[in-house]
Every structure is written in C-alpha cells, then in structure tokens.
Design a protein around this motif. Structure first.
Motif, mmCIF file in Angstrom:
data_model
loop_
_atom_site.group_PDB
_atom_site.id
_atom_site.type_symbol
_atom_site.label_atom_id
_atom_site.label_comp_id
_atom_site.label_asym_id
_atom_site.label_seq_id
_atom_site.Cartn_x
_atom_site.Cartn_y
_atom_site.Cartn_z
ATOM 1 N N LEU A 1 0.829 -1.194 0.000
ATOM 2 C CA LEU A 1 0.000 0.000 0.000
ATOM 3 C C LEU A 1 0.874 1.260 0.000
ATOM 4 O O LEU A 1 0.672 2.145 -0.820
ATOM 5 N N LEU A 2 1.837 1.316 0.927
ATOM 6 C CA LEU A 2 2.702 2.498 0.990
ATOM 7 C C LEU A 2 3.598 2.600 -0.242
ATOM 8 O O LEU A 2 3.812 3.699 -0.761
ATOM 9 N N GLU A 3 4.113 1.468 -0.703
ATOM 10 C CA GLU A 3 4.960 1.492 -1.894
ATOM 11 C C GLU A 3 4.173 1.995 -3.097
ATOM 12 O O GLU A 3 4.678 2.774 -3.894
ATOM 13 N N GLY A 4 2.928 1.542 -3.215
ATOM 14 C CA GLY A 4 2.074 2.006 -4.299
ATOM 15 C C GLY A 4 1.849 3.498 -4.235
ATOM 16 O O GLY A 4 1.903 4.198 -5.254
ATOM 17 N N TYR A 5 1.621 4.007 -3.043
ATOM 18 C CA TYR A 5 1.423 5.448 -2.867
ATOM 19 C C TYR A 5 2.684 6.215 -3.275
ATOM 20 O O TYR A 5 2.614 7.224 -3.988
ATOM 21 N N LEU A 6 3.841 5.749 -2.828
ATOM 22 C CA LEU A 6 5.093 6.451 -3.106
ATOM 23 C C LEU A 6 5.467 6.425 -4.585
ATOM 24 O O LEU A 6 6.195 7.298 -5.056
ATOM 25 N N GLU A 7 4.977 5.437 -5.309
ATOM 26 C CA GLU A 7 5.274 5.328 -6.738
ATOM 27 C C GLU A 7 4.372 6.210 -7.600
ATOM 28 O O GLU A 7 4.646 6.394 -8.786
ATOM 29 N N LYS A 8 3.314 6.752 -7.018
ATOM 30 C CA LYS A 8 2.421 7.621 -7.786
ATOM 31 C C LYS A 8 3.180 8.872 -8.229
ATOM 32 O O LYS A 8 3.975 9.419 -7.466
ATOM 33 N N PRO A 9 2.950 9.341 -9.437
ATOM 34 C CA PRO A 9 3.676 10.516 -9.940
ATOM 35 C C PRO A 9 3.438 11.782 -9.112
ATOM 36 O O PRO A 9 4.306 12.640 -9.039
ATOM 37 N N ASP A 10 2.289 11.878 -8.469
ATOM 38 C CA ASP A 10 1.979 13.079 -7.692
ATOM 39 C C ASP A 10 2.162 12.874 -6.185
ATOM 40 O O ASP A 10 1.736 13.702 -5.382
ATOM 41 N N ALA A 11 2.824 11.810 -5.778
ATOM 42 C CA ALA A 11 2.960 11.490 -4.352
ATOM 43 C C ALA A 11 3.630 12.614 -3.560
ATOM 44 O O ALA A 11 3.246 12.888 -2.429
ATOM 45 N N GLN A 12 4.611 13.264 -4.151
ATOM 46 C CA GLN A 12 5.352 14.289 -3.415
ATOM 47 C C GLN A 12 4.598 15.617 -3.299
ATOM 48 O O GLN A 12 5.064 16.524 -2.608
ATOM 49 N N GLU A 13 3.463 15.726 -3.948
ATOM 50 C CA GLU A 13 2.692 16.964 -3.849
ATOM 51 C C GLU A 13 2.185 17.197 -2.423
ATOM 52 O O GLU A 13 2.075 18.335 -1.990
ATOM 53 N N ASP A 14 1.876 16.133 -1.725
ATOM 54 C CA ASP A 14 1.480 16.244 -0.319
ATOM 55 C C ASP A 14 2.702 15.867 0.519
ATOM 56 O O ASP A 14 2.920 14.702 0.845
ATOM 57 N N ALA A 15 3.521 16.864 0.827
ATOM 58 C CA ALA A 15 4.801 16.632 1.501
ATOM 59 C C ALA A 15 4.627 15.906 2.837
ATOM 60 O O ALA A 15 5.430 15.042 3.199
ATOM 61 N N TRP A 16 3.595 16.263 3.564
ATOM 62 C CA TRP A 16 3.333 15.669 4.869
ATOM 63 C C TRP A 16 3.059 14.169 4.733
ATOM 64 O O TRP A 16 3.668 13.349 5.410
ATOM 65 N N GLN A 17 2.166 13.819 3.829
ATOM 66 C CA GLN A 17 1.796 12.412 3.630
ATOM 67 C C GLN A 17 2.959 11.617 3.033
ATOM 68 O O GLN A 17 3.186 10.462 3.406
ATOM 69 N N TYR A 18 3.687 12.218 2.121
ATOM 70 C CA TYR A 18 4.828 11.567 1.494
ATOM 71 C C TYR A 18 5.899 11.227 2.541
ATOM 72 O O TYR A 18 6.428 10.114 2.571
ATOM 73 N N ALA A 19 6.204 12.178 3.423
ATOM 74 C CA ALA A 19 7.217 11.964 4.462
ATOM 75 C C ALA A 19 6.792 10.831 5.400
ATOM 76 O O ALA A 19 7.593 9.953 5.732
ATOM 77 N N ARG A 20 5.556 10.862 5.827
ATOM 78 C CA ARG A 20 5.063 9.810 6.725
ATOM 79 C C ARG A 20 5.110 8.445 6.038
ATOM 80 O O ARG A 20 5.474 7.441 6.647
ATOM 81 N N ALA A 21 4.755 8.392 4.769
ATOM 82 C CA ALA A 21 4.771 7.127 4.040
ATOM 83 C C ALA A 21 6.195 6.565 3.955
ATOM 84 O O ALA A 21 6.402 5.363 4.148
ATOM 85 N N LEU A 22 7.168 7.431 3.680
ATOM 86 C CA LEU A 22 8.567 6.983 3.633
ATOM 87 C C LEU A 22 8.994 6.408 4.973
ATOM 88 O O LEU A 22 9.603 5.336 5.039
ATOM 89 N N PHE A 23 8.686 7.128 6.051
ATOM 90 C CA PHE A 23 9.083 6.677 7.386
ATOM 91 C C PHE A 23 8.466 5.320 7.708
ATOM 92 O O PHE A 23 9.163 4.398 8.134
ATOM 93 N N TYR A 24 7.164 5.191 7.522
ATOM 94 C CA TYR A 24 6.493 3.952 7.914
ATOM 95 C C TYR A 24 6.822 2.788 6.992
ATOM 96 O O TYR A 24 6.839 1.638 7.434
ATOM 97 N N LEU A 25 7.138 3.058 5.745
ATOM 98 C CA LEU A 25 7.595 1.995 4.858
ATOM 99 C C LEU A 25 8.963 1.493 5.338
ATOM 100 O O LEU A 25 9.220 0.287 5.360
ATOM 101 N N ALA A 26 9.819 2.411 5.750
ATOM 102 C CA ALA A 26 11.121 2.022 6.309
ATOM 103 C C ALA A 26 10.923 1.155 7.545
ATOM 104 O O ALA A 26 11.591 0.127 7.713
#
Length: 124
Positions: free
Chosen positions: A1-26
C-alpha cells in the motif's frame, strides 16, 4: 500500500503524507529484516525538508534511533573494533531531538565492553 502510494507521480505533492509514508515503509522493511532497504528509506526521509518540521520530530527521533541501531548491528557483524562515528551521530541526533535516556543506552551498548565512553554515555 505504501509502496504504491510512493510510486504515484503526484505522491510528493502532499509533503506531509509523502514523508510519513517513507518513514512507515522504512519501519515495515526494518521489521521484516530488510535493514538495507529500511536504512535507505530512513535516510531519504531525513533528507526531506518536512523531516525538520517540529511536528515530525518524533519521526526524526525514530529514524535516528533506527539508523544508529542498524549501523551498530552492522558494525558488530563486521567485527569492527570501534563503533563507527556514523552510529554515534545518529544516537546523538536522536538525543538532541528528545533528551531521553534511550538513545544513550543504545549508544553505550554499541560501544565495546571496557570502553570508558560507555560509562560516560550512561552518566549523561
């Protein structure tokens, strides 16, 4: 789920959600034993501007603790005589973000037995 979100072309547009996704995927990869992948993701997380936001300090603390532990475990596996400075820097960064005893205990445990810095870390 998180990997799919991070692979979306617009994932970095929401900096807050993108950062949290990176952390929790790690965190997920680390829990599954994929330390190299987790380390790379936490390093990417810490490089983000959002990682320095006050409301994300608990994630920065967690990333530094985890990176320090991965570094220390890797050092022990390679039977290095001294703890690499990188490990120490992560534990110290975690302690600066939240002055709890946990990072200092991890630091002390990572130092070789008999190292005078071990007791100094615990005294702090």
């Amino acid at each position: 789920l998180l990997e799919g979100y991070l692979e979306k072309p617009d994932a970095q547009e929401d900096a807050w959600q993108y950062a949290r996704a990176l952390f929790y995927l790690a965190q997920s990869h680390n829990g599954l034993g994929f330390r190299d992948v987790a380390r790379e993701l936490w390093e990417r997380y810490l490089a983000l501007e959002t990682a320095s936001w006050r409301q994300f300090s608990y994630l920065g603390y967690g990333a530094h603790i985890a990176l320090g532990r991965i570094c220390a475990e890797s050092s022990a596996t390679q039977e290095q005589d001294a703890l690499p400075n990188e490990c120490r820097l992560h534990f110290e960064a975690a302690h600066r973000l939240c002055p709890r005893v946990e990072p200092l205990v991890y630091l002390a445990l990572a130092l070789p037995p008999g190292d005078p810095e071990r007791l100094q870390a615990l005294r702090r």
